[in-house]
Design a protein around this motif. Structure first.
Motif, PDB file in Angstrom:
ATOM      1  N   VAL A 146       0.824  -1.210   0.000  1.00 57.52           N
ATOM      2  CA  VAL A 146       0.000   0.000   0.000  1.00 57.52           C
ATOM      3  C   VAL A 146       0.859   1.262   0.000  1.00 57.52           C
ATOM      4  O   VAL A 146       0.518   2.262  -0.646  1.00 57.52           O
ATOM      5  N   VAL A 147       2.001   1.239   0.688  1.00 53.85           N
ATOM      6  CA  VAL A 147       2.897   2.402   0.680  1.00 53.85           C
ATOM      7  C   VAL A 147       3.515   2.587  -0.702  1.00 53.85           C
ATOM      8  O   VAL A 147       3.594   3.708  -1.224  1.00 53.85           O
ATOM      9  N   ASP A 148       3.934   1.497  -1.325  1.00 52.43           N
ATOM     10  CA  ASP A 148       4.499   1.595  -2.675  1.00 52.43           C
ATOM     11  C   ASP A 148       3.466   2.099  -3.674  1.00 52.43           C
ATOM     12  O   ASP A 148       3.788   2.879  -4.581  1.00 52.43           O
ATOM     13  N   ALA A 149       2.225   1.661  -3.519  1.00 51.16           N
ATOM     14  CA  ALA A 149       1.164   2.125  -4.419  1.00 51.16           C
ATOM     15  C   ALA A 149       0.965   3.629  -4.294  1.00 51.16           C
ATOM     16  O   ALA A 149       0.710   4.324  -5.287  1.00 51.16           O
ATOM     17  N   ASP A 150       1.104   4.144  -3.091  1.00 51.02           N
ATOM     18  CA  ASP A 150       0.959   5.585  -2.869  1.00 51.02           C
ATOM     19  C   ASP A 150       2.138   6.354  -3.466  1.00 51.02           C
ATOM     20  O   ASP A 150       1.968   7.438  -4.031  1.00 51.02           O
ATOM     21  N   LEU A 151       3.335   5.783  -3.360  1.00 49.27           N
ATOM     22  CA  LEU A 151       4.539   6.452  -3.862  1.00 49.27           C
ATOM     23  C   LEU A 151       4.767   6.238  -5.355  1.00 49.27           C
ATOM     24  O   LEU A 151       5.682   6.838  -5.929  1.00 49.27           O
ATOM     25  N   ALA A 152       3.961   5.413  -5.987  1.00 49.17           N
ATOM     26  CA  ALA A 152       4.170   5.108  -7.406  1.00 49.17           C
ATOM     27  C   ALA A 152       4.065   6.346  -8.284  1.00 49.17           C
ATOM     28  O   ALA A 152       4.631   6.384  -9.380  1.00 49.17           O
ATOM     29  N   VAL A 153       3.374   7.366  -7.817  1.00 46.60           N
ATOM     30  CA  VAL A 153       3.255   8.605  -8.589  1.00 46.60           C
ATOM     31  C   VAL A 153       4.623   9.231  -8.844  1.00 46.60           C
ATOM     32  O   VAL A 153       4.814   9.957  -9.831  1.00 46.60           O
ATOM     33  N   LEU A 154       5.589   8.939  -7.988  1.00 41.45           N
ATOM     34  CA  LEU A 154       6.932   9.488  -8.165  1.00 41.45           C
ATOM     35  C   LEU A 154       7.609   8.928  -9.416  1.00 41.45           C
ATOM     36  O   LEU A 154       8.572   9.517  -9.917  1.00 41.45           O
ATOM     37  N   VAL A 188      12.218  15.431  -0.135  1.00 42.39           N
ATOM     38  CA  VAL A 188      12.825  14.784  -1.303  1.00 42.39           C
ATOM     39  C   VAL A 188      14.120  14.079  -0.911  1.00 42.39           C
ATOM     40  O   VAL A 188      14.384  12.946  -1.327  1.00 42.39           O
ATOM     41  N   LYS A 189      14.938  14.736  -0.089  1.00 45.57           N
ATOM     42  CA  LYS A 189      16.190  14.115   0.340  1.00 45.57           C
ATOM     43  C   LYS A 189      15.931  12.880   1.199  1.00 45.57           C
ATOM     44  O   LYS A 189      16.674  11.895   1.131  1.00 45.57           O
ATOM     45  N   THR A 190      14.881  12.924   2.005  1.00 48.46           N
ATOM     46  CA  THR A 190      14.537  11.753   2.812  1.00 48.46           C
ATOM     47  C   THR A 190      14.128  10.588   1.919  1.00 48.46           C
ATOM     48  O   THR A 190      14.568   9.451   2.115  1.00 48.46           O
ATOM     49  N   LEU A 191      13.301  10.868   0.921  1.00 49.59           N
ATOM     50  CA  LEU A 191      12.875   9.810   0.002  1.00 49.59           C
ATOM     51  C   LEU A 191      14.071   9.217  -0.747  1.00 49.59           C
ATOM     52  O   LEU A 191      14.168   8.003  -0.926  1.00 49.59           O
ATOM     53  N   LEU A 192      14.988  10.069  -1.168  1.00 52.18           N
ATOM     54  CA  LEU A 192      16.169   9.587  -1.882  1.00 52.18           C
ATOM     55  C   LEU A 192      17.093   8.775  -0.980  1.00 52.18           C
ATOM     56  O   LEU A 192      17.876   7.950  -1.464  1.00 52.18           O
ATOM     57  N   SER A 193      17.013   8.999   0.320  1.00 51.17           N
ATOM     58  CA  SER A 193      17.883   8.271   1.246  1.00 51.17           C
ATOM     59  C   SER A 193      17.416   6.836   1.466  1.00 51.17           C
ATOM     60  O   SER A 193      18.178   6.004   1.962  1.00 51.17           O
ATOM     61  N   TYR A 194      16.169   6.536   1.111  1.00 48.04           N
ATOM     62  CA  TYR A 194      15.670   5.176   1.279  1.00 48.04           C
ATOM     63  C   TYR A 194      16.285   4.266   0.222  1.00 48.04           C
ATOM     64  O   TYR A 194      16.284   4.586  -0.966  1.00 48.04           O
ATOM     65  N   ASP A 195      16.784   3.134   0.642  1.00 46.63           N
ATOM     66  CA  ASP A 195      17.393   2.185  -0.287  1.00 46.63           C
ATOM     67  C   ASP A 195      16.956   0.767   0.086  1.00 46.63           C
ATOM     68  O   ASP A 195      17.457   0.196   1.051  1.00 46.63           O
ATOM     69  N   ARG A 211      13.574   7.702  -8.797  1.00 44.49           N
ATOM     70  CA  ARG A 211      14.817   8.345  -8.356  1.00 44.49           C
ATOM     71  C   ARG A 211      15.253   9.427  -9.343  1.00 44.49           C
ATOM     72  O   ARG A 211      15.749  10.485  -8.941  1.00 44.49           O
ATOM     73  N   ALA A 212      15.079   9.167 -10.624  1.00 48.49           N
ATOM     74  CA  ALA A 212      15.446  10.170 -11.624  1.00 48.49           C
ATOM     75  C   ALA A 212      14.604  11.433 -11.449  1.00 48.49           C
ATOM     76  O   ALA A 212      15.127  12.562 -11.489  1.00 48.49           O
ATOM     77  N   ASN A 213      13.300  11.268 -11.239  1.00 57.13           N
ATOM     78  CA  ASN A 213      12.421  12.425 -11.036  1.00 57.13           C
ATOM     79  C   ASN A 213      12.790  13.198  -9.772  1.00 57.13           C
ATOM     80  O   ASN A 213      12.814  14.437  -9.763  1.00 57.13           O
ATOM     81  N   LEU A 214      13.064  12.473  -8.694  1.00 57.17           N
ATOM     82  CA  LEU A 214      13.410  13.128  -7.434  1.00 57.17           C
ATOM     83  C   LEU A 214      14.741  13.872  -7.537  1.00 57.17           C
ATOM     84  O   LEU A 214      14.892  14.972  -6.984  1.00 57.17           O
ATOM     85  N   GLU A 215      15.702  13.288  -8.241  1.00 57.51           N
ATOM     86  CA  GLU A 215      17.001  13.950  -8.413  1.00 57.51           C
ATOM     87  C   GLU A 215      16.844  15.247  -9.209  1.00 57.51           C
ATOM     88  O   GLU A 215      17.448  16.276  -8.871  1.00 57.51           O
TER      89      GLU A 215
END
Length: 321
Positions: A146-154, A188-195, A211-215
């Motif tokens: 469910v979290v991935d489905a919400d973040l899929a817009v990224l 944005v930096k927090t999201l990019l820090s997730y690996d 990741r490309a969009n966030l960068e």
């Protein structure tokens, strides 16, 4: 305003409610669908609209093969956006406070009134909290879906991601540019820090484009901040992973005896189980490497132990929490 939501969407909400055990009359379930749709259709929404909800539900369906209770995830998606959060402090810095609490309280009260079992209501409360933090525990595969489905817009196309950023800015138009950019940069930096950023097995296809969009967004934000206030970039204080996120992600438990507890969630939607059907927890020992003292291949196979082989040899039972 519920009329702005297509009828099939309202019907699917009612069906999911019935699947998770709601006992209220069907007419009341349909009224709940219309009332909740009204929340998603308020005029101050530009991004988190009915269209956003439909997209999220579609993505849940795309990766739901790894979920145990897809209908619980769908209901969580409906209620997690019941109230629009326009507070920067909550939106970017600590989303688990205001929005999560208000949406959880609303979902809890409404679902209880509609006759949903208390264990399932508590589970939906938990999932809404994970959604507002954008992170799920490593041991919770349903929450990851469910979290991935919400973040899929990224992971949208660059053109659609630009529209996403524009709509988000419109929803927070009460903020001045410097405040908005500073807060958005931290998120944005927090999201990019997730690996990885996407935790579910089927969500990894979104990783690279997201990741490309966030960068790109981070670069644009930094350029604007350089023009507005270069001092904002002098320190990254407050950026990175929130402690609440890391604690939520560490879902596996370790006992004092060094035993790793691996749990599989599977909530009962009907009371068909025997009364004496007690919850079961599977404990897998964390095995120490065994020193090889034999030269033969067969002896080596017999004397070598690992956590991986232990896990493969055990059929993990479901637990009800």
């Amino acid at each position: 305003m519920g009329a702005q939501a297509p009828q099939w969407l309202l019907d699917s909400f009612v069906e999911s409610l019935q699947q998770i055990g709601a006992t209220a009359p069907t007419v009341e379930l349909h009224q709940e669908a219309r009332d909740l749709a009204d929340h998603w259709c308020t005029p101050d929404r530009h991004l988190h609209t009915i269209r956003h909800l439909i997209d999220m539900l579609t993505r849940i369906d795309e990766i739901a093969d790894t979920a145990h209770d897809p209908d619980i995830l769908r209901i969580s998606a409906w209620y997690h956006g019941a109230f629009l959060n326009k507070s920067l402090e909550v939106k970017f810095k600590n989303p688990s406070n205001w929005q999560s609490t208000r949406c959880i309280d609303h979902a809890h009260n409404r679902l209880t009134t509609l006759g949903v079992d208390s264990d399932i209501v508590a589970r939906i409360d938990e999932l809404i909290a994970f959604l507002t933090r954008h992170r799920a525990p490593r041991s919770d595969s349903d929450a990851q879906v469910v979290v991935d489905a919400d973040l899929a817009v990224l992971a949208s196309s660059p053109q659609d991601y630009k529209k996403f950023r524009e709509k988000l800015r419109l929803e927070l138009d009460d903020l001045d540019e410097l405040t908005y950019l500073t807060g958005r940069r931290a998120l944005v930096k927090t999201l990019l820090s997730y690996d990885p950023l996407y935790q579910s097995p089927l969500g990894d296809t979104w990783e690279a484009p997201a990741r490309a969009n966030l960068e790109v967004e981070l670069t644009k934000i930094d350029e604007k901040l350089c023009d507005l206030d270069p001092a904002c970039l002098a320190t990254d204080e407050g950026d990175g992973v929130n402690e609440a996120d890391t604690s939520a992600e560490s879902g596996d438990e370790m006992t004092t005896t060094g035993t790793l507890i691996i749990k599989k969630r599977s909530l009962k939607k009907a009371s068909s189980a025997p009364v004496d059907d007690a919850p079961v927890t599977c404990s897998i020992p964390v095995l120490q490497p065994v020193e090889d003292q034999n030269s033969g291949d067969e002896d080596e196979a017999e004397n070598t132990s690992s956590l991986e082989s232990a896990i493969e040899s055990i059929d993990l039972p479901s637990t009800r929490e």
